[in-house]
Write a protein that holds these residues in place. Sequence first.
Motif, PDB file in Angstrom:
ATOM      1  N   GLY A 121      50.905  79.410  39.859  1.00  0.00           N
ATOM      2  CA  GLY A 121      49.985  79.199  40.975  1.00  0.00           C
ATOM      3  C   GLY A 121      48.757  78.451  40.512  1.00  0.00           C
ATOM      4  N   ALA A 122      47.609  79.092  40.639  1.00  0.00           N
ATOM      5  CA  ALA A 122      46.337  78.452  40.285  1.00  0.00           C
ATOM      6  C   ALA A 122      46.277  78.180  38.784  1.00  0.00           C
ATOM      7  CB  ALA A 122      45.176  79.364  40.696  1.00  0.00           C
ATOM      8  N   ARG A 123      45.512  77.176  38.434  1.00  0.00           N
ATOM      9  CA  ARG A 123      45.344  76.843  37.025  1.00  0.00           C
ATOM     10  C   ARG A 123      44.602  77.966  36.313  1.00  0.00           C
ATOM     11  NH1 ARG A 123      46.433  71.901  35.234  1.00  0.00           N
ATOM     12  NH2 ARG A 123      46.886  70.305  36.763  1.00  0.00           N
ATOM     13  N   ARG A 124      45.130  78.323  35.146  1.00  0.00           N
ATOM     14  CA  ARG A 124      44.468  79.328  34.324  1.00  0.00           C
ATOM     15  C   ARG A 124      44.738  79.034  32.862  1.00  0.00           C
ATOM     16  NH1 ARG A 124      48.312  84.212  36.379  1.00  0.00           N
ATOM     17  NH2 ARG A 124      50.117  82.871  36.489  1.00  0.00           N
ATOM     18  N   GLU A 125      43.982  79.629  32.007  1.00  0.00           N
ATOM     19  CA  GLU A 125      44.083  79.378  30.576  1.00  0.00           C
ATOM     20  C   GLU A 125      45.423  79.891  30.045  1.00  0.00           C
ATOM     21  OE1 GLU A 125      42.808  77.562  27.247  1.00  0.00           O
ATOM     22  OE2 GLU A 125      41.632  77.642  29.084  1.00  0.00           O
ATOM     23  N   MET A 126      46.168  78.995  29.380  1.00  0.00           N
ATOM     24  CA  MET A 126      47.447  79.360  28.758  1.00  0.00           C
ATOM     25  C   MET A 126      47.499  78.758  27.368  1.00  0.00           C
ATOM     26  SD  MET A 126      50.377  78.909  31.601  1.00  0.00           S
ATOM     27  CE  MET A 126      50.102  79.325  33.295  1.00  0.00           C
ATOM     28  N   LYS A 127      48.265  79.425  26.509  1.00  0.00           N
ATOM     29  CA  LYS A 127      48.371  78.951  25.133  1.00  0.00           C
ATOM     30  C   LYS A 127      49.733  79.326  24.576  1.00  0.00           C
ATOM     31  CE  LYS A 127      46.271  79.617  20.598  1.00  0.00           C
ATOM     32  NZ  LYS A 127      45.206  80.269  19.853  1.00  0.00           N
ATOM     33  N   VAL A 128      50.293  78.451  23.743  1.00  0.00           N
ATOM     34  CA  VAL A 128      51.483  78.754  22.953  1.00  0.00           C
ATOM     35  C   VAL A 128      51.261  78.174  21.560  1.00  0.00           C
ATOM     36  CG1 VAL A 128      52.782  76.687  23.660  1.00  0.00           C
ATOM     37  CG2 VAL A 128      54.010  78.695  22.861  1.00  0.00           C
ATOM     38  N   SER A 129      51.665  78.937  20.565  1.00  0.00           N
ATOM     39  CA  SER A 129      51.502  78.525  19.177  1.00  0.00           C
ATOM     40  C   SER A 129      52.789  78.843  18.428  1.00  0.00           C
ATOM     41  CB  SER A 129      50.328  79.289  18.551  1.00  0.00           C
ATOM     42  OG  SER A 129      50.275  79.050  17.164  1.00  0.00           O
ATOM     43  N   LEU A 130      53.228  77.928  17.580  1.00  0.00           N
ATOM     44  CA  LEU A 130      54.445  78.115  16.796  1.00  0.00           C
ATOM     45  C   LEU A 130      54.179  77.627  15.383  1.00  0.00           C
ATOM     46  CD1 LEU A 130      57.468  78.922  16.836  1.00  0.00           C
ATOM     47  CD2 LEU A 130      57.970  76.559  17.456  1.00  0.00           C
ATOM     48  N   GLN A 131      54.434  78.499  14.403  1.00  0.00           N
ATOM     49  CA  GLN A 131      54.134  78.154  13.014  1.00  0.00           C
ATOM     50  C   GLN A 131      55.328  78.432  12.117  1.00  0.00           C
ATOM     51  OE1 GLN A 131      51.046  80.530  11.263  1.00  0.00           O
ATOM     52  NE2 GLN A 131      51.030  79.355   9.360  1.00  0.00           N
ATOM     53  N   PRO A 132      55.763  77.431  11.339  1.00  0.00           N
ATOM     54  CA  PRO A 132      56.803  77.683  10.347  1.00  0.00           C
ATOM     55  C   PRO A 132      56.150  78.278   9.097  1.00  0.00           C
ATOM     56  CG  PRO A 132      56.229  75.373  10.315  1.00  0.00           C
ATOM     57  CD  PRO A 132      55.417  76.011  11.414  1.00  0.00           C
ATOM     58  N   ARG A 133      56.874  79.120   8.384  1.00  0.00           N
ATOM     59  CA  ARG A 133      56.306  79.714   7.171  1.00  0.00           C
ATOM     60  C   ARG A 133      56.015  78.613   6.157  1.00  0.00           C
ATOM     61  NH1 ARG A 133      58.374  85.221   4.637  1.00  0.00           N
ATOM     62  NH2 ARG A 133      57.201  85.916   6.440  1.00  0.00           N
ATOM     63  N   GLY A 142      45.464  75.047  27.131  1.00  0.00           N
ATOM     64  CA  GLY A 142      44.717  74.423  28.211  1.00  0.00           C
ATOM     65  C   GLY A 142      44.868  75.216  29.492  1.00  0.00           C
ATOM     66  N   LYS A 143      44.426  74.614  30.594  1.00  0.00           N
ATOM     67  CA  LYS A 143      44.566  75.255  31.907  1.00  0.00           C
ATOM     68  C   LYS A 143      45.794  74.670  32.588  1.00  0.00           C
ATOM     69  CE  LYS A 143      39.858  76.570  32.561  1.00  0.00           C
ATOM     70  NZ  LYS A 143      39.195  77.412  33.496  1.00  0.00           N
ATOM     71  N   PHE A 144      46.791  75.530  32.768  1.00  0.00           N
ATOM     72  CA  PHE A 144      48.062  75.117  33.346  1.00  0.00           C
ATOM     73  C   PHE A 144      48.413  76.022  34.515  1.00  0.00           C
ATOM     74  CE2 PHE A 144      48.423  74.333  28.680  1.00  0.00           C
ATOM     75  CZ  PHE A 144      48.378  72.952  28.723  1.00  0.00           C
ATOM     76  N   THR A 145      49.358  75.576  35.357  1.00  0.00           N
ATOM     77  CA  THR A 145      49.785  76.373  36.500  1.00  0.00           C
ATOM     78  C   THR A 145      51.040  77.180  36.208  1.00  0.00           C
ATOM     79  OG1 THR A 145      51.088  74.540  37.354  1.00  0.00           O
ATOM     80  CG2 THR A 145      48.831  74.747  38.169  1.00  0.00           C
ATOM     81  N   THR A 146      51.943  76.656  35.387  1.00  0.00           N
ATOM     82  CA  THR A 146      53.250  77.277  35.190  1.00  0.00           C
ATOM     83  C   THR A 146      53.532  77.669  33.754  1.00  0.00           C
ATOM     84  OG1 THR A 146      54.076  75.877  36.962  1.00  0.00           O
ATOM     85  CG2 THR A 146      55.721  76.973  35.604  1.00  0.00           C
ATOM     86  N   ARG A 147      53.301  76.764  32.814  1.00  0.00           N
ATOM     87  CA  ARG A 147      53.699  77.014  31.431  1.00  0.00           C
ATOM     88  C   ARG A 147      52.831  76.242  30.455  1.00  0.00           C
ATOM     89  NH1 ARG A 147      55.850  72.316  30.000  1.00  0.00           N
ATOM     90  NH2 ARG A 147      56.854  71.132  31.618  1.00  0.00           N
ATOM     91  N   ALA A 148      52.816  76.730  29.230  1.00  0.00           N
ATOM     92  CA  ALA A 148      52.217  76.010  28.108  1.00  0.00           C
ATOM     93  C   ALA A 148      53.355  75.692  27.154  1.00  0.00           C
ATOM     94  CB  ALA A 148      51.168  76.875  27.416  1.00  0.00           C
ATOM     95  N   ALA A 162      55.478  83.043  16.462  1.00  0.00           N
ATOM     96  CA  ALA A 162      54.957  82.425  17.677  1.00  0.00           C
ATOM     97  C   ALA A 162      54.026  83.400  18.378  1.00  0.00           C
ATOM     98  CB  ALA A 162      56.109  82.043  18.600  1.00  0.00           C
ATOM     99  N   SER A 163      53.103  82.827  19.129  1.00  0.00           N
ATOM    100  CA  SER A 163      52.235  83.638  19.979  1.00  0.00           C
ATOM    101  C   SER A 163      51.981  82.873  21.258  1.00  0.00           C
ATOM    102  CB  SER A 163      50.916  83.961  19.270  1.00  0.00           C
ATOM    103  OG  SER A 163      50.191  82.782  19.028  1.00  0.00           O
ATOM    104  N   GLY A 164      51.698  83.613  22.316  1.00  0.00           N
ATOM    105  CA  GLY A 164      51.431  82.988  23.598  1.00  0.00           C
ATOM    106  C   GLY A 164      50.517  83.854  24.430  1.00  0.00           C
ATOM    107  N   SER A 165      49.802  83.214  25.343  1.00  0.00           N
ATOM    108  CA  SER A 165      48.926  83.971  26.235  1.00  0.00           C
ATOM    109  C   SER A 165      48.844  83.284  27.582  1.00  0.00           C
ATOM    110  CB  SER A 165      47.530  84.103  25.629  1.00  0.00           C
ATOM    111  OG  SER A 165      46.903  82.846  25.539  1.00  0.00           O
ATOM    112  N   VAL A 166      48.663  84.095  28.609  1.00  0.00           N
ATOM    113  CA  VAL A 166      48.441  83.625  29.972  1.00  0.00           C
ATOM    114  C   VAL A 166      47.285  84.449  30.503  1.00  0.00           C
ATOM    115  CG1 VAL A 166      49.377  83.377  32.294  1.00  0.00           C
ATOM    116  CG2 VAL A 166      50.866  83.044  30.319  1.00  0.00           C
ATOM    117  N   GLY A 167      46.185  83.773  30.876  1.00  0.00           N
ATOM    118  CA  GLY A 167      44.995  84.506  31.311  1.00  0.00           C
ATOM    119  C   GLY A 167      44.445  85.306  30.145  1.00  0.00           C
ATOM    120  N   GLY A 168      44.238  86.594  30.339  1.00  0.00           N
ATOM    121  CA  GLY A 168      43.704  87.433  29.270  1.00  0.00           C
ATOM    122  C   GLY A 168      44.763  88.204  28.521  1.00  0.00           C
TER     123      GLY A 168
END
Length: 178
Positions: A121-133, A142-148, A162-168
């Motif tokens: 729906g509305a734009r909100r803060e989202m994040k995805v991070s992926l790290q190889p050892r 960034g601010k996305f509506t559906t996915r990061a 990996a880590s991810g967040s949507v909103g808080g």
Amino acid sequence: MDGAGDVDEVDRVDRTDEARGAPGPLKDPQNPQAPQNPQAPQGSNGRPGGRRRAAGRRLAAALLALPVLAAAGLGLGAGEATAAALCPGRLVKTVTFSTGSLQVYKSRAYACAVTVAKKPGARREMKVSLQPRGGRAVVDQGKFTTRAGPVRVHALNRCVRASGSVGGSAGSTGWIGC
């Protein structure tokens, strides 16, 4: 010139080729630019085998669309179907949290991650991070509506986290794929 003169001219060329011992090209008197072998499958560009290549492209497009269609038929949400279409490989880990989910995919040499919002729906803060050892993390934030994401790292014979967040709300994996 009348139509019969044109045909005689083409016949003369064919007879000359036959006199040399070579079979003459199959030419259409009405269309001298016609292909020399009318039995060969022709594509839109006039090359032999073009129909097979075009059919192969259509088949490849249909096969690429199968995961999305299968996910839609299985009742999966639009977010999961989109994530499956964006990341190649198989789903190895899903971490759900109150506002979304983190999905990690692995193919032979690469790992891919996507954070998908539970309620787009509305734009909100989202994040995805992926790290190889042993490597640096790749982040999409960034601010996305559906996915990061998706984010991809080279992970041949490597663990990833990996880590991810949507909103808080957030979720993460430990080291996986070891």
